[in-house]
Design a protein around this motif. Structure first.
Motif, PDB file in Angstrom:
ATOM      1  N   MET A  75       0.824  -1.202   0.000  1.00 31.49           N
ATOM      2  CA  MET A  75       0.000   0.000   0.000  1.00 31.49           C
ATOM      3  C   MET A  75       0.861   1.256   0.000  1.00 31.49           C
ATOM      4  SD  MET A  75      -2.965  -1.047   2.600  1.00 31.49           S
ATOM      5  CE  MET A  75      -4.172  -2.286   2.151  1.00 31.49           C
TER       6      MET A  75
ATOM      7  N   TRP C 153      -8.979  -1.579   3.069  1.00 32.40           N
ATOM      8  CA  TRP C 153      -8.391  -1.433   1.745  1.00 32.40           C
ATOM      9  C   TRP C 153      -9.445  -1.635   0.654  1.00 32.40           C
ATOM     10  CZ3 TRP C 153      -7.809  -5.031  -2.224  1.00 32.40           C
ATOM     11  CH2 TRP C 153      -7.098  -4.553  -3.327  1.00 32.40           C
ATOM     12  N   LEU C 161      -9.452   3.545   4.581  1.00 36.12           N
ATOM     13  CA  LEU C 161      -8.051   3.140   4.561  1.00 36.12           C
ATOM     14  C   LEU C 161      -7.303   3.736   5.750  1.00 36.12           C
ATOM     15  CD1 LEU C 161      -6.209   1.419   2.953  1.00 36.12           C
ATOM     16  CD2 LEU C 161      -5.488   3.392   1.668  1.00 36.12           C
TER      17      LEU C 161
END
Lengths: 176, 102, 400
Positions: A75, C153, C161
């Motif tokens: 991420m 996510w 998030l």
């Protein structure tokens, strides 16, 4: 078919299929999630091998720490690489060839080795957890590797903090 | 009971998938995932050999614990390196990280 | 039969399955699955009443009546809510990752229900007496963290998030002191199996011998549960609702159920590890009585958790992390080493184990309180030297 064999086949199939997905999926977060499934499958295999402690440690360390770290890293590094382009390099077919060849070799070795096909395992050891604990701290056992592993972990901890620290004003190139 | 060879074949398959991932993937994080697969395959082998061949000695399990420690530190340092590279060069593609190449 | 209904039911069912022509191995396997299904169902159904109880208690704490319309004292309020949730649509946001999005709530519920597999609820009544039950509790918790990460996510939403990142920061860091203090009962019982730990508390509950560890465990468990005062993962005023913002209908209900069941589960774990589990007068002869004791202890801890929720305000995120790393982790590490050392010494010297451990804990508490006071004074002085208004709490280094 005994229940144990059935469980082994199921867990093995899940492990291998999800491992295949790990190395072939386009989206990296998906690859990381498939990795979690692979690790869970391996932990089931550990249970089948009477190593309950390792199975749990597998879940705690691999799924609880390493997989989550990997997802975090995916991420944090998003945007450098879109998930639509090719995920493999130009010589992926060579890599595939090497992997298949290696697997064929291993399989050949396993089949040809008579000791490997010995079906019945030795008598289940008694308190293997206590034995493992004692072995890890006894001088005749593995106290030196154990301590080395702890030093390694400490070094990794410090190293990771140092490397991943955002560049501050003193060092070159403060992007922030 | 499950024959030992089943475990060995399974671990072999897992290891080879890991090898493929390491060799073929472009993203550095994905390469790291391949390495984790290989380490896991080794662990299956170690524990299977402990269970089937030398259950009296605890060596297989002890080695597996060491592999866990190595895997954890490898993931921590590796990912830190990747994030650091990403900060400086905004890329995690292994072939583009080529400052040291001549 | 009345004394031990669990064994009786098990024997009856085994006989039934054997008479149907099953082999003993298959009968046992089937019964295990049936047992797991029954346990999970009972837990999820009991959540209806837990949620009702918690709302009722919170209302009383706040001088309100709470739910009081559906059924006697509003007992069936949650059932009505549930029916409403079933009727709603599960909205999947555009570009959300469908499979991951729908899998996440399941994992979160699994991580809570899974804990019950190793908790002994009465003598001889336990899902499975795992040799490493204590570690198993930690491992299952890790799966919940993963579920929250996946939820945040896959929602394709910034707030979700951010909530997920926060929650992972919180859950992973509070796991450190939690695992450390979990080792204290393990040391005292010299067993990692929860059955073994309950057996070792036959003479005396571990909360007497390790009060500091019990308290730290309770605090870290509340943080793992993500509820007040550690409910940063869904701080409504900061990140709207955190990781579950996009969820609706039953998918949201699952997170809800997981959270409320988790506080009850914490009660069960604390009762097992520190309050002697099902132990009590006459419990060994009458397992049903043991179950009642276990339930009472669990409910007591659960009540304490609700009480804390009703009393304390939410902490700031830097306070949350600072509290963990600068206070709980050193305390947990210290108490672990102290317990190991004192226990070994008292065993070698033949002292009274409980007395020595109580004294050690009292000394530890004194040292902790003194150092907290010294730290607060030091902080106050530095603040005054800098011309800042005096504040007892630590300030972040980079205050804007």
């Amino acid at each position: 078919m005994e229940p144990l064999k059935l469980i082994f086949l199921l867990a093995g199939a899940v492990t291998l299929l999800s491992a295949l997905m790990v190395v072939t999926t386009r989206k990296l977060v998906h690859a990381a999630l498939w990795l979690v499934l692979t690790l869970a499958g391996v932990s089931v295999l550990f249970v089948l091998l009477n190593a309950a402690f390792l199975a749990i440690v597998q879940v705690v360390i691999y799924i609880g720490a390493i997989a989550i770290l990997i997802i975090f890293a995916v991420m944090l590094t998003r945007g450098s690489m879109d998930d639509t382009g090719p995920q493999t390099n130009r010589r992926w077919w060579l890599a595939g060839l090497i992997a298949v060849g290696l697997f064929a070799g291993i399989l050949l070795l396993v089949v040809s080795e008579p000791a490997a096909s010995a079906g019945v395992p030795a008598e289940a050891p008694g308190d293997s957890l206590r034995q493992l604990g004692l072995a890890l701290v006894s001088v005749d056992g593995y106290v030196l590797p154990f301590e080395l592993a702890s030093v390694l972990l400490l070094a990794a901890l410090i190293g990771a903090i140092f490397v991943a620290r955002p560049p501050d004003a003193a060092s070159e190139g403060g992007e922030e | 009971m499950i024959p030992l060879s089943w475990y060995l074949a399974l671990a072999g398959g897992l290891f080879c998938l890991g090898v493929y991932g390491v060799l073929a993937r472009r993203n550095a994080v994905a390469i790291l995932m391949g390495i984790e697969l290989m380490l896991n395959a080794v662990n299956i082998n170690l524990v299977a050999f402990w269970r089937y061949v030398t259950p009296a000695q605890i060596a297989g399990q002890a080695f597996a614990i060491m592999v866990f420690a190595v895997a954890a530190s490898e993931a921590a340092v590796g990912l830190a390196l990747i994030i650091s590279v990403y900060r400086r060069r905004t890329t995690v593609v292994a072939e583009e990280i080529d400052l040291l190449k001549w | 039969m009345i004394a031990d209904p669990f064994a009786w039911v098990y024997a009856q069912l085994t006989r039934l399955l054997l008479s149907l022509g099953m082999t003993a191995v298959w009968a046992q396997t089937t019964l295990r699955f049936v047992g797991a299904a029954v346990l999970a169902t009972v837990l999820l159904v009991s959540t209806f009443f837990l949620i009702w109880g918690e709302r009722k208690l919170l209302a009383r704490f706040q001088d309100r009546l709470g739910p009081n319309r559906v059924g006697p004292w509003g007992v069936f309020q949650t059932v009505a809510d549930f029916v409403k949730l079933i009727g709603k649509e599960i909205i999947i946001p555009t570009h959300a990752d469908k499979v991951v999005y729908l899998l996440a709530p399941l994992l979160v519920v699994l991580s809570v229900v899974g804990i019950w597999a190793v908790i002994p609820m009465a003598p001889g009544v336990v899902g499975t007496d795992l040799e490493v039950g204590v570690l198993y509790i930690v491992a299952i918790g890790a799966i919940g963290t993963l579920g929250i990460m996946m939820a945040g996510w896959s929602s394709n939403n910034k707030y979700a998030l951010i909530g997920a990142f926060r929650s992972v920061a919180q859950l992973v860091s509070y796991e450190v002191p939690m695992v450390l203090v979990l080792l204290v009962p393990v040391i005292l019982a010299s067993s990692m199996s929860l059955v073994g730990i309950v057996d070792a508390q036959a003479g005396m509950w571990f909360i007497v011998m390790a009060p500091v560890a019990a308290l730290v465990f309770l605090v870290t468990s509340i943080a793992e549960n993500g509820r007040a005062p550690f409910d940063l993962l869904e701080a409504e005023s900061e990140i709207v609702a955190g990781f579950n913002i996009e969820y609706s209908a039953l998918a949201f209900g699952m997170f809800f159920v997981a959270e409320f069941l988790h506080s009850f589960t914490i009660g069960a774990v604390v009762a097992t590890l520190f309050l002697g589990g099902w132990r009590g007068p006459g419990a060994e002869a009458y397992p049903l009585l043991g179950f009642v004791y276990f339930l009472l202890k669990t409910l007591a801890i659960w009540f304490l958790i609700v009480w804390i929720r009703a009393t304390l305000p939410r902490v700031r995120i830097d306070q949350m992390l600072g509290f963990n790393w600068k206070f709980l982790t050193p305390v947990a590490l210290g108490i672990l080493m102290l317990t190991a050392l004192v226990d070994k010494m008292s065993a070698a010297a033949g002292w009274n184990r409980a007395l020595v451990l109580i004294l050690a804990n009292a000394a530890a508490v004194t040292v902790i309180l003194l150092s907290v006071r010294a730290y607060a004074r030091f902080q106050r002085r530095t603040d005054q030297a800098k011309g800042l208004p005096a504040a007892v709490e630590a300030r972040p280094a980079a205050a804007h």
